[in-house]
Design an enzyme around this catalytic site. Structure first.
Site, PDB file in Angstrom:
ATOM      1  N   CYS A 222       0.835  -1.206   0.000  1.00 35.61           N
ATOM      2  CA  CYS A 222       0.000   0.000   0.000  1.00 35.61           C
ATOM      3  C   CYS A 222       0.869   1.255   0.000  1.00 35.61           C
ATOM      4  O   CYS A 222       1.886   1.316   0.701  1.00 35.61           O
ATOM      5  CB  CYS A 222      -0.916  -0.003   1.223  1.00 35.61           C
ATOM      6  N   ARG A 316       7.628  -7.847  -5.199  1.00 37.00           N
ATOM      7  CA  ARG A 316       7.996  -9.249  -5.346  1.00 37.00           C
ATOM      8  C   ARG A 316       8.223  -9.844  -3.948  1.00 37.00           C
ATOM      9  O   ARG A 316       9.094  -9.381  -3.208  1.00 37.00           O
ATOM     10  CB  ARG A 316       9.261  -9.410  -6.187  1.00 37.00           C
TER      11      ARG A 316
END
Length: 387
Positions: A222, A316
């Site tokens: 976020c 990732r």
């Protein structure tokens, strides 16, 4: 005590989980005796952990598997799963592009309309395999799809936004969702969020929420705090909202669970979160690392595809083990990201807490050096807590 930022502006000190630690008391107990069970919307769960309604975290398979393991997964009704009959090629595309192409691709992929028939199909797929069908939508999506989800057999309905309140002002041409009316008319329990303050938590409980989600911007993917400058560190936010829960129960006799949503990576984070007052936690990136997760080793925020102001990114996270290893063990990593249930049980045993309610009462200390004290070698060698 308030701190003066400058003339005419003061601020309250707030704390994140990295700044606190749990202090043992006079009693310990065998971790096998620690009871971690909790209840949400009349549904009993052994593990107080919910998988976030993110497209890289929960699909039908994950929702079913989480149910079988004693936890809970929430399906995003406004995501890839309800826009495409076969989400797999879409998820492959999301995992294949570079960082500069990612946001435009997401905006393109999420512009495909949501199909009500796919909402019904996904819920029925979860139910037919014995899973708990918990689903999530924004307030606007809830207005459109709430009754469809309920009729399809959903067990729990989550309404989630960056910030949700009962006092939302809209232009005259737009009728905001009446949360109290929605909760009253829905035939299934409704969970509301997100919020970070005592007052809003109290108002959402009065509106009929079956549980409250706490957290603005702490999630791993976020970017709301950077884009909007809005948020309260989770330790303080959880403690404030838990205080509202306790006062609400004293006033009404109704207990409404508080769920900390975001910013939790390790078992230790979960333990500290519950000690601050949470009944359960909602996590995304730890589950995105499971072999069964739909994100192909990637994790992205719910507001990433916004066509106007994206407030999330793709990170990732890799793949570190099976869902069972992450949730129940046995752990293959030494950094606290595997066997989250075992970490909670062991912490409760160390602190002498027999159940979640007692865990909420343990002593907390301010400890800014908690994660660095004595960890020179781990940091230098990128091991354990130094990763």
């Amino acid at each position: 005590m308030d701190i003066q930022i400058g003339r005419g502006k003061t601020a309250r000190r707030a704390y994140g989980f990295d700044e606190i630690a749990l202090s043992p008391g006079a009693r310990t107990l065998d971790p096998k005796l620690a009871e971690t069970g909790w209840t949400i919307g009349g549904i009993d769960r052994e593990i107080p952990i919910i998988a976030s309604a993110m497209d890289g975290v929960v699909d039908v398979e994950m929702a079913v598997k989480l149910s079988q393991l004693g936890a809970l997964g929430v399906l995003n009704l406004e995501g890839i799963q309800t826009r495409y009959d076969d989400p797999n090629p879409i998820l492959d595309r999301i995992a294949s592009v570079g960082t500069t192409e990612f946001v435009p691709l997401m905006q393109e992929l999420y512009s495909q309309p949501i199909k009500p028939e796919l909402i019904e199909k996904r819920i029925q797929e979860i139910k037919s395999q014995g899973g708990i069908a918990a689903v999530s939508a924004t307030p606007a999506g809830a207005d459109r799809f709430g009754q469809i989800a309920a009729k399809a057999g959903a067990d729990l309905f989550f309404i989630q936004a960056t910030v949700v309140s009962t006092a939302h002002l809209s232009p005259e041409s737009i009728a905001p969702l009446d949360l109290a009316k929605f909760c009253e008319e829905m035939p299934i329990p409704v969970i509301l969020g997100n919020c970070v303050t005592y007052e809003v938590t109290m108002n959402l409980m009065k509106a009929g929420a079956a549980a409250i989600l706490v957290g603005i911007g702490p999630g791993a993917a976020c970017t709301s705090r950077g884009v909007l400058g809005v948020g309260v560190p989770q330790a303080t936010a959880v403690a404030d909202c838990a205080a509202a829960r306790d006062d609400f129960e004293r006033e009404t006799g109704r207990y409404v669970p508080v769920i900390a949503d975001g910013g939790l990576i390790t078992g230790g984070d979960i333990c500290k979160c519950i000690a601050c007052g949470a009944d359960a936690v909602m996590i995304g990136s730890p589950f995105a690392r499971a072999k069964e997760a739909p994100g192909r080793g990637f994790h992205w925020g719910m507001a990433t595809p916004s066509p106007v102001l994206p407030r999330g990114t793709r990170i990732r996270v890799g793949t570190t083990g099976t869902l069972e290893q992450i949730l129940r063990g046995p752990a293959q990593l030494d950094d606290g990201t595997h066997n989250l249930l075992g970490a909670l049980q062991t912490s409760m045993g160390t602190l002498g807490a027999k159940n979640i309610k007692e865990m909420q009462q343990v002593d907390v200390v301010i400890a800014p050096s908690l994660l660095t004290e004595g960890k020179v070698y781990q940091k230098a060698q990128q091991l354990g807590m130094g990763k």
